[in-house]
Design an enzyme around this catalytic site. Structure first.
Site, PDB file in Angstrom:
ATOM      1  N   ASP A 299       0.866  -1.187   0.000  1.00  0.00           N
ATOM      2  CA  ASP A 299       0.000   0.000   0.000  1.00  0.00           C
ATOM      3  C   ASP A 299       0.902   1.237   0.000  1.00  0.00           C
ATOM      4  O   ASP A 299       1.840   1.338   0.783  1.00  0.00           O
ATOM      5  CB  ASP A 299      -0.906  -0.017   1.239  1.00  0.00           C
ATOM      6  CG  ASP A 299      -2.034   0.992   1.136  1.00  0.00           C
ATOM      7  OD1 ASP A 299      -3.200   0.576   1.178  1.00  0.00           O
ATOM      8  OD2 ASP A 299      -1.752   2.205   1.021  1.00  0.00           O
ATOM      9  N   ILE A 300       0.623   2.148  -0.911  1.00  0.00           N
ATOM     10  CA  ILE A 300       1.467   3.334  -1.102  1.00  0.00           C
ATOM     11  C   ILE A 300       1.365   4.306   0.078  1.00  0.00           C
ATOM     12  O   ILE A 300       2.248   5.131   0.302  1.00  0.00           O
ATOM     13  CB  ILE A 300       1.077   4.043  -2.435  1.00  0.00           C
ATOM     14  CG1 ILE A 300       2.199   4.922  -2.944  1.00  0.00           C
ATOM     15  CG2 ILE A 300      -0.194   4.839  -2.307  1.00  0.00           C
ATOM     16  CD1 ILE A 300       3.346   4.170  -3.525  1.00  0.00           C
TER      17      ILE A 300
ATOM     18  N   GLU B 152     -12.318   3.448  -1.123  1.00  0.00           N
ATOM     19  CA  GLU B 152     -11.585   4.414  -1.944  1.00  0.00           C
ATOM     20  C   GLU B 152     -11.384   3.916  -3.380  1.00  0.00           C
ATOM     21  O   GLU B 152     -11.644   4.647  -4.325  1.00  0.00           O
ATOM     22  CB  GLU B 152     -10.225   4.637  -1.277  1.00  0.00           C
ATOM     23  CG  GLU B 152      -9.458   5.846  -1.725  1.00  0.00           C
ATOM     24  CD  GLU B 152      -8.078   5.887  -1.073  1.00  0.00           C
ATOM     25  OE1 GLU B 152      -7.085   5.938  -1.817  1.00  0.00           O
ATOM     26  OE2 GLU B 152      -8.003   5.839   0.175  1.00  0.00           O
TER      27      GLU B 152
ATOM     28  N   HIS C  40     -10.004  -5.638  -2.883  1.00  0.00           N
ATOM     29  CA  HIS C  40      -8.664  -5.868  -2.334  1.00  0.00           C
ATOM     30  C   HIS C  40      -8.734  -6.209  -0.855  1.00  0.00           C
ATOM     31  O   HIS C  40      -9.617  -5.734  -0.137  1.00  0.00           O
ATOM     32  CB  HIS C  40      -7.744  -4.661  -2.559  1.00  0.00           C
ATOM     33  CG  HIS C  40      -8.321  -3.341  -2.123  1.00  0.00           C
ATOM     34  ND1 HIS C  40      -9.258  -2.670  -2.867  1.00  0.00           N
ATOM     35  CD2 HIS C  40      -8.096  -2.593  -1.023  1.00  0.00           C
ATOM     36  CE1 HIS C  40      -9.577  -1.544  -2.245  1.00  0.00           C
ATOM     37  NE2 HIS C  40      -8.896  -1.479  -1.118  1.00  0.00           N
TER      38      HIS C  40
ATOM     39  N   HIS D 120      -6.572  -5.959   2.635  1.00  0.00           N
ATOM     40  CA  HIS D 120      -5.427  -5.330   3.308  1.00  0.00           C
ATOM     41  C   HIS D 120      -4.806  -6.339   4.270  1.00  0.00           C
ATOM     42  O   HIS D 120      -5.519  -6.952   5.081  1.00  0.00           O
ATOM     43  CB  HIS D 120      -5.884  -4.132   4.157  1.00  0.00           C
ATOM     44  CG  HIS D 120      -6.434  -2.968   3.409  1.00  0.00           C
ATOM     45  ND1 HIS D 120      -5.710  -1.837   3.121  1.00  0.00           N
ATOM     46  CD2 HIS D 120      -7.677  -2.741   2.898  1.00  0.00           C
ATOM     47  CE1 HIS D 120      -6.469  -0.959   2.474  1.00  0.00           C
ATOM     48  NE2 HIS D 120      -7.673  -1.489   2.324  1.00  0.00           N
TER      49      HIS D 120
END
Ligand code: AMP
Length: 130
Positions: free
Chosen positions: A28-29, A87, A92, A94
């Site tokens: 994750d960025i 978002e 996805h 996490h």
């Protein structure tokens, strides 16, 4: 095309951790902690529970392999699992290395994570992926 599809296609750079024919994992960025990883299906689906039973099961098993690699690569007690999806409209999971409950607080993000450290962490996780 979602931003995650662009990452999978290599059009946008990412800190890749693992991949097979159906799934892709990358850091994750904007991580809540070092090693915060996202697991995504290559086929675009917005909501994780709209995936077929088979695809959801396979994605979970792929995420398990990634979580085991994170656990080996980074000091943590367990790897936490969560799904938000508020978002980015591309399903996805996490995965977040945990030492305590607060490590899973998505209101606390690492400020401007060092790219070199992100690269090293992605390589460490990738090196432990089986
Ligand atoms: P959510 O959809 O609420 O689960 O949040 C989307 C997550 O994707 C957030 O944690 C973002 O930091 C992350 N994210 C958004 N764009 C990127 C990107 N280009 N590379 C890696 N992670 C991203």
């Amino acid at each position: 095309m979602t931003i995650f599809s662009k990452i999978i296609a290599g059009e946008i750079p990412s800190y890749k951790v693992a991949e097979n024919d159906k799934f892709f994992a990358f850091l994750d960025i904007n991580p809540v902690g070092w090693g915060h990883t996202l697991v995504v299906p290559k086929q675009e689906t917005d909501y994780i529970f709209d995936l077929s039973d088979e695809d959801l099961a396979e994605m979970t098993v792929f995420a398990k392999r990634v979580a085991k690699a994170i656990k080996k690569a980074l000091p943590c007690r367990k790897v936490g699992v969560t799904v938000l999806g508020l978002e980015v409209p591309h399903a996805h999971i996490h995965l977040v290395p945990l030492k305590n409950e607060g490590d899973m607080d998505f209101r606390n993000k690492i400020d401007s994570p060092d790219p070199e450290k992100m690269k090293q962490i992605a390589a460490a996780i990738a090196g432990n992926f089986e």
